[in-house]
Design a protein around this motif. Structure first.
Motif, PDB file in Angstrom:
ATOM      1  N   MET A   1      -9.683   9.526  -7.891  1.00  0.00           N
ATOM      2  CA  MET A   1      -9.113   8.178  -7.826  1.00  0.00           C
ATOM      3  C   MET A   1      -9.682   7.458  -6.600  1.00  0.00           C
ATOM      4  SD  MET A   1      -7.084   6.146  -9.506  1.00  0.00           S
ATOM      5  CE  MET A   1      -6.231   7.369 -10.524  1.00  0.00           C
ATOM      6  N   SER A   2     -10.153   6.232  -6.766  1.00  0.00           N
ATOM      7  CA  SER A   2     -10.808   5.513  -5.686  1.00  0.00           C
ATOM      8  C   SER A   2      -9.814   5.046  -4.644  1.00  0.00           C
ATOM      9  CB  SER A   2     -11.553   4.299  -6.254  1.00  0.00           C
ATOM     10  OG  SER A   2     -10.636   3.328  -6.714  1.00  0.00           O
ATOM     11  N   GLY A   3     -10.366   4.872  -3.407  1.00  0.00           N
ATOM     12  CA  GLY A   3      -9.538   4.357  -2.335  1.00  0.00           C
ATOM     13  C   GLY A   3      -9.028   2.959  -2.641  1.00  0.00           C
ATOM     14  N   MET A   4      -9.768   2.208  -3.471  1.00  0.00           N
ATOM     15  CA  MET A   4      -9.350   0.860  -3.828  1.00  0.00           C
ATOM     16  C   MET A   4      -8.030   0.881  -4.610  1.00  0.00           C
ATOM     17  SD  MET A   4      -9.821  -2.310  -3.523  1.00  0.00           S
ATOM     18  CE  MET A   4     -11.497  -2.344  -2.845  1.00  0.00           C
ATOM     19  N   GLN A   5      -7.839   1.906  -5.460  1.00  0.00           N
ATOM     20  CA  GLN A   5      -6.602   1.989  -6.217  1.00  0.00           C
ATOM     21  C   GLN A   5      -5.413   2.281  -5.295  1.00  0.00           C
ATOM     22  OE1 GLN A   5      -6.623   1.125  -9.346  1.00  0.00           O
ATOM     23  NE2 GLN A   5      -4.444   1.402  -9.729  1.00  0.00           N
ATOM     24  N   TYR A   6      -5.642   3.074  -4.272  1.00  0.00           N
ATOM     25  CA  TYR A   6      -4.580   3.310  -3.282  1.00  0.00           C
ATOM     26  C   TYR A   6      -4.239   2.012  -2.555  1.00  0.00           C
ATOM     27  CZ  TYR A   6      -4.519   8.401  -3.648  1.00  0.00           C
ATOM     28  OH  TYR A   6      -4.358   9.688  -4.099  1.00  0.00           O
ATOM     29  N   LEU A   7      -5.269   1.224  -2.235  1.00  0.00           N
ATOM     30  CA  LEU A   7      -5.033  -0.048  -1.553  1.00  0.00           C
ATOM     31  C   LEU A   7      -4.250  -0.995  -2.458  1.00  0.00           C
ATOM     32  CD1 LEU A   7      -5.439  -1.942   0.823  1.00  0.00           C
ATOM     33  CD2 LEU A   7      -7.673  -2.586  -0.148  1.00  0.00           C
ATOM     34  N   ARG A   8      -4.637  -1.064  -3.729  1.00  0.00           N
ATOM     35  CA  ARG A   8      -3.891  -1.900  -4.678  1.00  0.00           C
ATOM     36  C   ARG A   8      -2.430  -1.441  -4.779  1.00  0.00           C
ATOM     37  NH1 ARG A   8      -8.718  -1.190  -8.125  1.00  0.00           N
ATOM     38  NH2 ARG A   8      -9.948  -3.119  -8.071  1.00  0.00           N
ATOM     39  N   SER A   9      -2.243  -0.127  -4.789  1.00  0.00           N
ATOM     40  CA  SER A   9      -0.882   0.417  -4.877  1.00  0.00           C
ATOM     41  C   SER A   9      -0.060   0.036  -3.657  1.00  0.00           C
ATOM     42  CB  SER A   9      -0.938   1.944  -5.011  1.00  0.00           C
ATOM     43  OG  SER A   9      -1.651   2.334  -6.174  1.00  0.00           O
ATOM     44  N   LEU A  10      -0.671   0.091  -2.501  1.00  0.00           N
ATOM     45  CA  LEU A  10       0.030  -0.290  -1.270  1.00  0.00           C
ATOM     46  C   LEU A  10       0.424  -1.764  -1.315  1.00  0.00           C
ATOM     47  CD1 LEU A  10       0.999   0.262   1.613  1.00  0.00           C
ATOM     48  CD2 LEU A  10      -1.333  -0.242   2.410  1.00  0.00           C
ATOM     49  N   VAL A  11      -0.501  -2.604  -1.740  1.00  0.00           N
ATOM     50  CA  VAL A  11      -0.216  -4.043  -1.841  1.00  0.00           C
ATOM     51  C   VAL A  11       0.930  -4.285  -2.815  1.00  0.00           C
ATOM     52  CG1 VAL A  11      -1.131  -6.264  -2.635  1.00  0.00           C
ATOM     53  CG2 VAL A  11      -2.538  -4.756  -1.208  1.00  0.00           C
ATOM     54  N   PHE A  12       0.898  -3.587  -3.946  1.00  0.00           N
ATOM     55  CA  PHE A  12       1.961  -3.771  -4.927  1.00  0.00           C
ATOM     56  C   PHE A  12       3.319  -3.344  -4.379  1.00  0.00           C
ATOM     57  CE2 PHE A  12       4.743  -1.674  -7.974  1.00  0.00           C
ATOM     58  CZ  PHE A  12       5.126  -2.778  -8.725  1.00  0.00           C
ATOM     59  N   ASN A  13       3.366  -2.197  -3.724  1.00  0.00           N
ATOM     60  CA  ASN A  13       4.651  -1.703  -3.222  1.00  0.00           C
ATOM     61  C   ASN A  13       5.263  -2.650  -2.202  1.00  0.00           C
ATOM     62  OD1 ASN A  13       5.474   1.084  -4.269  1.00  0.00           O
ATOM     63  ND2 ASN A  13       3.298   1.361  -3.898  1.00  0.00           N
ATOM     64  N   ILE A  14       4.437  -3.196  -1.336  1.00  0.00           N
ATOM     65  CA  ILE A  14       4.940  -4.176  -0.364  1.00  0.00           C
ATOM     66  C   ILE A  14       5.437  -5.422  -1.090  1.00  0.00           C
ATOM     67  CG2 ILE A  14       4.281  -5.707   1.529  1.00  0.00           C
ATOM     68  CD1 ILE A  14       2.299  -3.516   2.411  1.00  0.00           C
ATOM     69  N   ALA A  15       4.623  -5.900  -2.047  1.00  0.00           N
ATOM     70  CA  ALA A  15       4.991  -7.108  -2.798  1.00  0.00           C
ATOM     71  C   ALA A  15       6.265  -6.901  -3.605  1.00  0.00           C
ATOM     72  CB  ALA A  15       3.839  -7.515  -3.716  1.00  0.00           C
ATOM     73  N   MET A  16       6.436  -5.713  -4.166  1.00  0.00           N
ATOM     74  CA  MET A  16       7.606  -5.427  -5.008  1.00  0.00           C
ATOM     75  C   MET A  16       8.911  -5.586  -4.228  1.00  0.00           C
ATOM     76  SD  MET A  16       8.544  -1.874  -7.022  1.00  0.00           S
ATOM     77  CE  MET A  16       8.693  -0.936  -5.487  1.00  0.00           C
ATOM     78  N   TYR A  17       8.937  -5.051  -3.002  1.00  0.00           N
ATOM     79  CA  TYR A  17      10.169  -5.125  -2.212  1.00  0.00           C
ATOM     80  C   TYR A  17      10.382  -6.519  -1.622  1.00  0.00           C
ATOM     81  CZ  TYR A  17      10.601  -0.112  -2.792  1.00  0.00           C
ATOM     82  OH  TYR A  17      10.746   1.139  -3.343  1.00  0.00           O
ATOM     83  N   LEU A  18       9.298  -7.167  -1.233  1.00  0.00           N
ATOM     84  CA  LEU A  18       9.439  -8.540  -0.747  1.00  0.00           C
ATOM     85  C   LEU A  18       9.928  -9.458  -1.873  1.00  0.00           C
ATOM     86  CD1 LEU A  18       6.241  -8.955   1.474  1.00  0.00           C
ATOM     87  CD2 LEU A  18       8.624  -8.712   2.246  1.00  0.00           C
ATOM     88  N   TRP A  19       9.383  -9.256  -3.058  1.00  0.00           N
ATOM     89  CA  TRP A  19       9.782 -10.063  -4.215  1.00  0.00           C
ATOM     90  C   TRP A  19      11.242  -9.823  -4.575  1.00  0.00           C
ATOM     91  CZ3 TRP A  19       8.770 -14.355  -6.123  1.00  0.00           C
ATOM     92  CH2 TRP A  19       8.961 -14.698  -7.474  1.00  0.00           C
ATOM     93  N   MET A  20      11.712  -8.588  -4.405  1.00  0.00           N
ATOM     94  CA  MET A  20      13.123  -8.291  -4.652  1.00  0.00           C
ATOM     95  C   MET A  20      14.012  -9.127  -3.747  1.00  0.00           C
ATOM     96  SD  MET A  20      15.209  -4.650  -4.369  1.00  0.00           S
ATOM     97  CE  MET A  20      14.193  -3.852  -5.618  1.00  0.00           C
ATOM     98  N   ALA A  21      13.624  -9.247  -2.481  1.00  0.00           N
ATOM     99  CA  ALA A  21      14.412 -10.045  -1.542  1.00  0.00           C
ATOM    100  C   ALA A  21      14.382 -11.526  -1.925  1.00  0.00           C
ATOM    101  CB  ALA A  21      13.885  -9.854  -0.123  1.00  0.00           C
ATOM    102  N   VAL A  22      13.203 -12.026  -2.294  1.00  0.00           N
ATOM    103  CA  VAL A  22      13.058 -13.439  -2.658  1.00  0.00           C
ATOM    104  C   VAL A  22      13.892 -13.766  -3.892  1.00  0.00           C
ATOM    105  CG1 VAL A  22      11.437 -15.181  -3.507  1.00  0.00           C
ATOM    106  CG2 VAL A  22      10.787 -13.700  -1.606  1.00  0.00           C
TER     107      VAL A  22
END
Length: 267
Positions: A1-22
């Motif tokens: 699995m490429s490092g880019m997929q890990y980066l995308r996953s990190l971005v998503f996880n941060i966005a998911m919790y921020l979006w929950m608050a919004v």
């Protein structure tokens, strides 16, 4: 699995919790005003988060079968938070039996309580069921879809945990059909860890089990339907599942399989 997929996953996880608050704050006035408003906020969050997951990580979701719309017990395989998001967006009036500690979770807990989800403390499940049944008899939850995880927790692909008889207690006392639900979401969104893999996560509503069955028949049928369908979905996703005998009704096999499952989950 490429490092880019890990980066995308990190971005998503941060966005998911921020979006929950919004979303939680944006829908707060409507949620305070009515349970319908709270449900609208949760539905919006679930749908948009699943869309965000596909856009960022390339992980699609698919629902198969016919989601229930009337008063039923829904018994679902639970592998990660993703199956909650998908299920929530498919049924009109879902509510959960959840661990008591979750009611203290920021935003999530407040919405869960507003929607009538049932927090259960260890050792006090009977009290929660008694309250639920009273609500059903009073008509408050007559047309809702009660979602329960018959194994009691998230179960990683390849791991095995016995089905708890509490599901039968609800099935028997509610006198409603039980809709089993299979999934392969844990192949792409694991129980633990950051990575969200590309692919298609599937939730499948299976043939309903009619009310009135005895405990051995119901438990065996529930486990067979969910495990057989989930294994097929996981194999479809490229995760080979070794054959296992049913756990229900065999305490020796259940204990041995539980120990093996714990070893699998630690790897």
């Amino acid at each position: 699995m490429s490092g880019m997929q890990y980066l995308r996953s990190l971005v998503f996880n941060i966005a998911m919790y921020l979006w929950m608050a919004v979303v939680g704050l944006a829908f707060a006035p409507r949620a305070i005003a009515s349970r319908v408003g709270a449900r609208a906020g949760c539905n919006f969050y679930a749908r948009t988060t699943v869309t965000m997951l596909e856009a960022i990580c390339g992980l699609r979701s698919e629902v198969r079968g016919t989601p229930p719309t009337g008063g039923v017990l829904v018994a679902a395989k639970h592998q990660s938070f993703l199956d909650i998001l998908i299920l929530w967006g498919t049924m009109p009036r879902p509510f959960f039996i959840m661990k008591s500690i979750l009611k203290y979770a920021p935003i999530l807990g407040a919405y869960a309580m507003r929607l009538g989800c049932i927090p259960v403390e260890r050792g006090k499940r009977a009290e929660a069921i008694k309250k639920l049944l009273a609500d059903v008899r009073a008509g408050e939850r007559k047309d809702g879809q009660l979602l329960i995880y018959p194994q009691g927790t998230r179960v990683a692909p390849g791991a095995r945990k016995p089905y708890k008889v509490g599901t039968f207690a609800l099935y028997e006392q509610l006198g409603q059909p039980c809709v089993p639900v299979a999934t392969n979401v844990g192949v792409f969104w694991p129980k633990r860890g950051l990575l969200r893999k590309r692919g298609t996560a599937v939730m499948e509503f299976l043939e309903p089990i009619p009310p009135g069955l005895d405990r051995p028949t119901f438990m065996a049928l529930l486990e067979k339907r969910i495990e057989t369908a989930s294994n097929k979905l996981m194999e479809e996703a490229g995760f080979p599942v070794p054959p296992h005998p049913p756990l229900h009704g065999d305490p020796v096999a259940a204990a041995a399989s539980q120990a093996a499952s714990e070893a699998v989950e630690k790897t």
